[in-house]
Motif scaffolding. Structure first.
Motif, short mmCIF file in Angstrom:
data_model
loop_
_atom_site.label_atom_id
_atom_site.label_comp_id
_atom_site.label_asym_id
_atom_site.label_seq_id
_atom_site.Cartn_x
_atom_site.Cartn_y
_atom_site.Cartn_z
N THR A 15 0.82 -1.20 0.00
CA THR A 15 0.00 0.00 0.00
C THR A 15 0.86 1.25 0.00
O THR A 15 0.53 2.23 -0.68
CB THR A 15 -0.94 0.01 1.21
OG1 THR A 15 -0.16 -0.15 2.39
CG2 THR A 15 -1.96 -1.09 1.10
N SER A 16 1.96 1.24 0.72
CA SER A 16 2.81 2.43 0.74
C SER A 16 3.50 2.62 -0.60
O SER A 16 3.67 3.75 -1.06
CB SER A 16 3.84 2.34 1.87
OG SER A 16 4.76 1.29 1.61
N VAL A 17 3.89 1.54 -1.25
CA VAL A 17 4.51 1.64 -2.57
C VAL A 17 3.51 2.20 -3.57
O VAL A 17 3.82 3.09 -4.36
CB VAL A 17 5.04 0.26 -3.04
CG1 VAL A 17 5.50 0.31 -4.48
CG2 VAL A 17 6.15 -0.20 -2.12
N THR A 18 2.28 1.70 -3.53
CA THR A 18 1.25 2.18 -4.44
C THR A 18 0.92 3.63 -4.16
O THR A 18 0.76 4.43 -5.08
CB THR A 18 -0.02 1.32 -4.30
OG1 THR A 18 0.34 -0.03 -4.49
CG2 THR A 18 -1.06 1.71 -5.31
N ALA A 19 0.80 3.99 -2.90
CA ALA A 19 0.49 5.37 -2.55
C ALA A 19 1.60 6.30 -3.01
O ALA A 19 1.33 7.38 -3.55
CB ALA A 19 0.28 5.49 -1.05
N ASP A 20 2.87 5.91 -2.80
CA ASP A 20 3.98 6.74 -3.26
C ASP A 20 3.98 6.86 -4.78
O ASP A 20 4.27 7.93 -5.32
CB ASP A 20 5.32 6.16 -2.79
CG ASP A 20 5.48 6.25 -1.28
OD1 ASP A 20 4.76 7.04 -0.65
OD2 ASP A 20 6.34 5.51 -0.75
N PHE A 21 3.65 5.79 -5.47
CA PHE A 21 3.61 5.83 -6.93
C PHE A 21 2.57 6.82 -7.41
O PHE A 21 2.82 7.62 -8.30
CB PHE A 21 3.31 4.43 -7.49
CG PHE A 21 3.25 4.40 -8.98
CD1 PHE A 21 4.41 4.28 -9.72
CD2 PHE A 21 2.03 4.50 -9.65
CE1 PHE A 21 4.36 4.25 -11.10
CE2 PHE A 21 1.98 4.47 -11.02
CZ PHE A 21 3.14 4.35 -11.76
N CYS A 22 1.37 6.79 -6.80
CA CYS A 22 0.30 7.68 -7.24
C CYS A 22 0.58 9.13 -6.85
O CYS A 22 0.14 10.05 -7.54
CB CYS A 22 -1.03 7.22 -6.68
SG CYS A 22 -1.66 5.77 -7.55
N VAL A 23 1.28 9.34 -5.75
CA VAL A 23 1.63 10.71 -5.37
C VAL A 23 2.61 11.28 -6.39
O VAL A 23 2.49 12.42 -6.83
CB VAL A 23 2.22 10.76 -3.95
CG1 VAL A 23 2.88 12.09 -3.66
CG2 VAL A 23 1.14 10.47 -2.93
N ASP A 24 3.59 10.47 -6.77
CA ASP A 24 4.59 10.93 -7.71
C ASP A 24 4.07 11.02 -9.13
O ASP A 24 4.53 11.86 -9.91
CB ASP A 24 5.81 9.99 -7.69
CG ASP A 24 6.51 10.00 -6.35
OD1 ASP A 24 6.31 10.98 -5.58
OD2 ASP A 24 7.23 9.03 -6.05
#
Length: 119
Positions: free
Chosen positions: A50-59
């Motif tokens: 979830t943190s990887v996905t969240a960071d991807f969508c933020v970037d």
């Protein structure tokens, strides 16, 4: 590009699968699917996806919006394809039933006489 192609071809194949088609719930396919799902769930529990996905969508907010819109369009197309496939199957079944129900005069004569045509 591969995930988009994979989703597209999966949708194409799914559109032509007859309604009610399924594998046996206790068959080899079901057992293998459960094993793969279990392995995936065990791995995802160990990682923080979830943190990887969240960071991807933020970037990459624009990429996430495009993927989300693509998913909505793909779902819409799959729904339409499934509806049309079901309509085609029903129409074919109705047409086949009508052809089987319609007897020619020759066939009626043979049935009345208790004979069966050889052709």
């Amino acid at each position: 590009m591969f995930p988009i192609r994979a989703v597209f071809w999966t949708l194409v194949v799914a559109a032509f699968v007859p309604a009610g088609f399924h594998a046996a719930p206790d068959g080899v396919f079901a057992q293998e699917t459960q094993r793969i799902a279990g392995d995936f769930n065990a791995r995802s529990a160990n990682r923080e996806m979830t943190s990887v996905t969240a960071d991807f969508c933020v970037d990459r907010a624009e990429a996430c919006r495009v993927v989300e819109e693509f998913g909505q369009v793909a779902g819409f197309v799959a729904t339409i394809a499934a509806d049309r496939a079901e309509e085609a199957i029903n129409a074919h079944a109705d047409q086949t039933a009508a052809q089987e129900a319609a007897l020619t005069a020759e066939q009626l004569f043979y049935e009345a006489a208790g004979e069966f045509p050889t052709r």
